[in-house]
Design a protein around this motif. Structure first.
Motif, PDB file in Angstrom:
ATOM      1  N   SER A   1       0.761  -1.280  -0.057  1.00 25.13           N
ATOM      2  CA  SER A   1       0.066   0.071   0.040  1.00 25.13           C
ATOM      3  C   SER A   1       0.860   1.339   0.127  1.00 25.13           C
ATOM      4  CB  SER A   1      -0.784   0.290   1.203  1.00 25.13           C
ATOM      5  OG  SER A   1      -0.127  -0.160   2.236  1.00 25.13           O
ATOM      6  N   VAL A   2       0.264   2.442  -0.406  1.00 24.43           N
ATOM      7  CA  VAL A   2       0.851   3.739  -0.539  1.00 24.43           C
ATOM      8  C   VAL A   2      -0.100   4.879  -0.238  1.00 24.43           C
ATOM      9  CG1 VAL A   2       2.598   3.165  -2.294  1.00 24.43           C
ATOM     10  CG2 VAL A   2       0.593   3.797  -2.987  1.00 24.43           C
ATOM     11  N   VAL A   3       0.471   5.849   0.183  1.00 22.70           N
ATOM     12  CA  VAL A   3      -0.488   6.841   0.459  1.00 22.70           C
ATOM     13  C   VAL A   3      -0.426   8.031  -0.482  1.00 22.70           C
ATOM     14  CG1 VAL A   3      -1.686   8.269   2.189  1.00 22.70           C
ATOM     15  CG2 VAL A   3      -1.030   5.996   2.855  1.00 22.70           C
ATOM     16  N   VAL A   4      -1.075   8.444  -1.291  1.00 22.85           N
ATOM     17  CA  VAL A   4      -0.923   9.585  -2.260  1.00 22.85           C
ATOM     18  C   VAL A   4      -1.641  10.745  -1.655  1.00 22.85           C
ATOM     19  CG1 VAL A   4      -0.244   8.035  -4.010  1.00 22.85           C
ATOM     20  CG2 VAL A   4      -2.572   8.496  -3.946  1.00 22.85           C
ATOM     21  N   ASP A   5      -1.200  12.022  -2.493  1.00 21.16           N
ATOM     22  CA  ASP A   5      -2.120  13.058  -2.208  1.00 21.16           C
ATOM     23  C   ASP A   5      -2.747  13.321  -3.329  1.00 21.16           C
ATOM     24  OD1 ASP A   5      -0.342  14.222  -3.985  1.00 21.16           O
ATOM     25  OD2 ASP A   5       0.476  15.566  -2.650  1.00 21.16           O
ATOM     26  N   ILE A   6      -3.459  14.673  -3.444  1.00 22.61           N
ATOM     27  CA  ILE A   6      -4.534  14.991  -4.462  1.00 22.61           C
ATOM     28  C   ILE A   6      -3.827  14.820  -5.841  1.00 22.61           C
ATOM     29  CG2 ILE A   6      -4.215  17.482  -4.213  1.00 22.61           C
ATOM     30  CD1 ILE A   6      -7.524  15.862  -5.074  1.00 22.61           C
TER      31      ILE A   6
ATOM     32  N   VAL B   1      -3.641   4.019  -1.442  1.00 28.43           N
ATOM     33  CA  VAL B   1      -3.948   3.134  -2.631  1.00 28.43           C
ATOM     34  C   VAL B   1      -3.411   1.537  -2.218  1.00 28.43           C
ATOM     35  CG1 VAL B   1      -3.319   2.627  -4.904  1.00 28.43           C
ATOM     36  CG2 VAL B   1      -3.574   4.973  -4.153  1.00 28.43           C
ATOM     37  N   PHE B   2      -4.240   0.665  -2.523  1.00 32.34           N
ATOM     38  CA  PHE B   2      -3.705  -0.574  -2.029  1.00 32.34           C
ATOM     39  C   PHE B   2      -3.657  -1.400  -3.321  1.00 32.34           C
ATOM     40  CE2 PHE B   2      -6.779   0.715   1.107  1.00 32.34           C
ATOM     41  CZ  PHE B   2      -5.818   0.797   2.323  1.00 32.34           C
ATOM     42  N   MET B   3      -2.259  -2.213  -3.424  1.00 31.42           N
ATOM     43  CA  MET B   3      -1.779  -2.625  -4.733  1.00 31.42           C
ATOM     44  C   MET B   3      -1.862  -4.116  -4.447  1.00 31.42           C
ATOM     45  SD  MET B   3       1.016  -0.077  -6.070  1.00 31.42           S
ATOM     46  CE  MET B   3       1.289   0.369  -4.436  1.00 31.42           C
ATOM     47  N   PHE B   4      -2.823  -4.804  -5.039  1.00 31.30           N
ATOM     48  CA  PHE B   4      -2.653  -6.554  -4.966  1.00 31.30           C
ATOM     49  C   PHE B   4      -1.836  -6.992  -6.073  1.00 31.30           C
ATOM     50  CE2 PHE B   4      -4.844 -10.595  -5.928  1.00 31.30           C
ATOM     51  CZ  PHE B   4      -4.834 -11.069  -4.806  1.00 31.30           C
ATOM     52  N   MET B   5      -0.650  -7.487  -5.466  1.00 27.69           N
ATOM     53  CA  MET B   5       0.423  -8.038  -6.319  1.00 27.69           C
ATOM     54  C   MET B   5       0.334  -9.350  -7.026  1.00 27.69           C
ATOM     55  SD  MET B   5       1.819  -5.528  -5.413  1.00 27.69           S
ATOM     56  CE  MET B   5       3.503  -5.324  -6.155  1.00 27.69           C
ATOM     57  N   ALA B   6       0.896  -9.457  -8.207  1.00 26.27           N
ATOM     58  CA  ALA B   6       0.815 -10.820  -8.747  1.00 26.27           C
ATOM     59  C   ALA B   6       1.477 -12.003  -7.825  1.00 26.27           C
ATOM     60  CB  ALA B   6       1.258 -10.709 -10.181  1.00 26.27           C
ATOM     61  N   GLU B   7       1.433 -13.134  -8.435  1.00 28.47           N
ATOM     62  CA  GLU B   7       1.968 -14.253  -7.598  1.00 28.47           C
ATOM     63  C   GLU B   7       3.455 -13.978  -7.271  1.00 28.47           C
ATOM     64  OE1 GLU B   7       0.678 -16.477  -5.853  1.00 28.47           O
ATOM     65  OE2 GLU B   7      -1.236 -16.910  -6.419  1.00 28.47           O
TER      66      GLU B   7
ATOM     67  N   SER C   1      -3.620  -5.563  -9.299  1.00 30.17           N
ATOM     68  CA  SER C   1      -4.852  -4.814  -9.392  1.00 30.17           C
ATOM     69  C   SER C   1      -4.650  -3.718  -8.463  1.00 30.17           C
ATOM     70  CB  SER C   1      -5.945  -5.712  -8.905  1.00 30.17           C
ATOM     71  OG  SER C   1      -7.203  -5.009  -8.659  1.00 30.17           O
ATOM     72  N   TYR C   2      -5.208  -2.587  -8.662  1.00 25.34           N
ATOM     73  CA  TYR C   2      -5.260  -1.298  -7.697  1.00 25.34           C
ATOM     74  C   TYR C   2      -6.452  -1.122  -7.008  1.00 25.34           C
ATOM     75  CZ  TYR C   2      -1.253   0.256 -10.303  1.00 25.34           C
ATOM     76  OH  TYR C   2       0.030   0.331 -10.875  1.00 25.34           O
ATOM     77  N   ILE C   3      -6.499  -1.073  -5.793  1.00 27.14           N
ATOM     78  CA  ILE C   3      -7.782  -0.848  -5.015  1.00 27.14           C
ATOM     79  C   ILE C   3      -7.713   0.375  -4.289  1.00 27.14           C
ATOM     80  CG2 ILE C   3      -9.104  -1.938  -3.129  1.00 27.14           C
ATOM     81  CD1 ILE C   3      -7.172  -4.617  -3.615  1.00 27.14           C
ATOM     82  N   PHE C   4      -8.772   1.068  -4.518  1.00 29.88           N
ATOM     83  CA  PHE C   4      -9.237   2.471  -4.038  1.00 29.88           C
ATOM     84  C   PHE C   4     -10.392   2.373  -2.838  1.00 29.88           C
ATOM     85  CE2 PHE C   4      -7.543   3.220  -8.548  1.00 29.88           C
ATOM     86  CZ  PHE C   4      -6.404   3.732  -8.258  1.00 29.88           C
ATOM     87  N   PRO C   5     -10.086   3.018  -1.845  1.00 37.90           N
ATOM     88  CA  PRO C   5     -11.486   3.276  -1.011  1.00 37.90           C
ATOM     89  C   PRO C   5     -12.122   4.490  -1.383  1.00 37.90           C
ATOM     90  CG  PRO C   5      -9.458   4.063   0.008  1.00 37.90           C
ATOM     91  CD  PRO C   5      -9.021   3.689  -1.402  1.00 37.90           C
ATOM     92  N   MET C   6     -13.459   4.443  -1.024  1.00 39.18           N
ATOM     93  CA  MET C   6     -14.435   5.416  -1.375  1.00 39.18           C
ATOM     94  C   MET C   6     -15.000   5.791   0.000  1.00 39.18           C
ATOM     95  SD  MET C   6     -15.934   3.845  -4.646  1.00 39.18           S
ATOM     96  CE  MET C   6     -16.310   2.101  -3.992  1.00 39.18           C
ATOM     97  N   PHE C   7     -15.975   6.833   0.069  1.00 40.06           N
ATOM     98  CA  PHE C   7     -16.641   7.128   1.137  1.00 40.06           C
ATOM     99  C   PHE C   7     -17.489   8.065   0.543  1.00 40.06           C
ATOM    100  CE2 PHE C   7     -18.246   8.717   5.087  1.00 40.06           C
ATOM    101  CZ  PHE C   7     -17.848   7.726   5.946  1.00 40.06           C
TER     102      PHE C   7
END
Lengths: 252, 226
Positions: A72-77, A113-119, A126-132
């Motif tokens: 995971s990483v954290v990014v700004d706008i 941003v959460f990154m689902f890594m390949a094997e 895959s990239y996973i983004f949270p929403m609210f």
């Protein structure tokens, strides 16, 4: 028998102290367990957006899969990485409170941003983004997983606080979430289109940017649409940077 | 009211010289009455809100039933133990405080050990506080009766509520989702084309099932509203 006011006041005071003490004791005793449940729930939802975890029953196994596959990483706008927060503490993506962030100005929020890594553990699968956002009664939230192309939806997982059971609360059902799979966020010209849940249920002939709605839950669907559009547009800069080909391909 | 209760109690104490058996006829009646003839949902028509809301599936309904039985039994017990010390003028507040405490307890425990179910039931666990069945039993029974009888009364009302919502949930899940406790029953017997009835998933379905249930029950017991 009519008791005196003094008796009533003393009775009430004792009752308040006993009940208050009992409540805070319960809260303190159960807090660690509840926190663990919430953490597990968060990680389950992140994973649930990209893979089917319903077969895994053991909580420790889920955490193990999470630790192995998710970075995971954290990014700004602007899509730049943030390592430390305003007070100089390191930022952990899993600990970023999306709900608190929702209340601050989009410009100053931190976006995990959460990154689902390949094997193989090196390539991002895959990239996973949270929403609210806001549903009909209270908040709704979710995680959206995108394919490597940062356009096609791999999966989505919603959560809510108080949407009506049987109506709006259906957004957490697999069948409803499955409707998003394969849909696209960007048009062929590369402009952001988002994905809209349409009104009514049983619609046919839906485009790449539409999913079938929920009968009796139009307001929740509207909230979902708004949340998706708003949050993904906040990740615009990040997506633009990471997209495999930044060139816009026009299909004539 | 408490005067009356005190008098009634005295009379009872005089009459029953030998200790009443733990499950005397009168006590059995305390438990069995609310199960059928004086059912909180179908006869008294209380607690309809949660009966409609949580009965889409069996599992949350079962958890809800357990929660209600727990709250109703223990609040009955606590209020009954305190009944002679509770100031009459603030008794409703005291009852509410006791119920609210127990409900919060249930809610916190669910959150810690059964988080998925906590999310499904969400507000409805909290709404047990306003469930008229619970307050009704406290005010009508526990305030004027001994602890053991109050526990029996709580069990009766609790299970009276539980079996009705479980029956409603059984039909709603069976017809609405084709499953029981999330086990796909029709697929298991090879009927893959079973059409799920969307109406049953909506609260409307609960009204219908409940209506039929009340009809059947009243035909059997001959109960008529005056």
């Amino acid at each position: 028998m009519q008791q005196s006011n003094t008796y009533i006041i003393i009775f009430s005071a004792i009752m308040t102290i006993v009940i208050g003490g009992l409540m805070s004791l319960t809260s303190v005793v159960l807090k660690p367990m509840q926190d663990k449940q919430v953490e597990l729930d968060t990680k389950k939802k992140i994973l649930g957006a990209v893979m089917d975890i319903s077969a895994i029953k053991d909580p420790d196994e889920i955490l193990a899969v999470y630790n192995k596959r998710v970075r995971s990483v954290v990014v700004d706008i602007d899509g730049n990485d943030i390592e430390i927060d305003g007070k100089g503490n390191p930022v952990v993506a899993e600990k970023v409170n999306i709900q608190k962030n929702y209340k601050v100005d989009p410009e100053t929020r931190s976006y995990p941003v959460f990154m689902f890594m390949a094997e193989n553990g090196e390539d991002v699968d895959s990239y996973i983004f949270p929403m609210f956002g806001a549903g009909l009664w209270d908040w709704i939230s979710g995680y959206i997983a995108l394919d490597k192309d940062l356009n096609t939806v791999r999966g989505i997982a919603f959560d809510h606080r108080q949407e009506t059971p049987g109506l709006g609360a259906r957004i957490t059902e697999d069948e409803v979430q499955g409707r998003y799979v394969g849909k696209k966020l960007f048009s062929e010209t590369g402009s952001f289109e988002s994905i809209n849940m349409v009104k009514g249920e049983g619609n046919t002939g839906l485009s790449q940017h539409e999913v079938d709605g929920l009968s009796g839950a139009t307001m929740t669907a509207k909230g979902v649409n708004k949340m998706l559009e708003h949050y993904i547009s906040c990740y615009d800069a990040f997506i633009a940077k990471r997209k495999p080909d930044n060139k816009i391909t026009l299909n004539y | 009211m408490s005067n009356e209760a005190a008098v009634v109690e005295k009379v009872q104490e005089v009459v029953k010289a030998p200790a009443e058996p733990l499950l005397s006829k009168r006590r059995k009646k305390i438990v069995s009455d609310p199960l059928s003839e004086d059912n909180p949902i179908t006869v008294q028509v209380l607690g309809i809100c949660s009966a409609l809301a949580v009965t889409v599936k069996m599992e949350p309904t079962l958890v809800m039933s357990v929660a209600v039985v727990f709250v109703i039994v223990f609040s009955n017990l606590i209020i009954s133990l305190l009944r002679n010390t509770i100031p009459n003028r603030v008794r409703i507040i005291v009852q509410l405080a006791v119920i609210a405490t127990l409900v919060t307890l249930v809610s916190e425990v669910l959150k810690a050990y059964y988080y998925d179910m906590f999310k499904v039931l969400s507000v409805f666990v909290g709404l047990i506080i306003t469930n008229c069945i619970v307050m009704g039993r406290l005010e009508a029974y526990a305030m004027g009766n001994k602890p053991y009888d109050s526990i029996l009364d709580g069990l009766g009302s609790g299970f009276g509520y539980a079996w009705i919502i479980l029956t409603v949930a059984f039909f709603r899940e069976l017809l609405g989702s084709g499953s029981i406790f999330d086990f796909k029953i029709f697929e298991a017997v090879g009927w893959y084309s079973f059409p799920n009835n969307g109406l049953m998933v909506d609260p409307v379905g609960a009204f219908m099932v409940l209506g039929i249930l009340i009809w059947v029950q009243r035909t059997k017991t001959g109960y008529v509203e005056h």
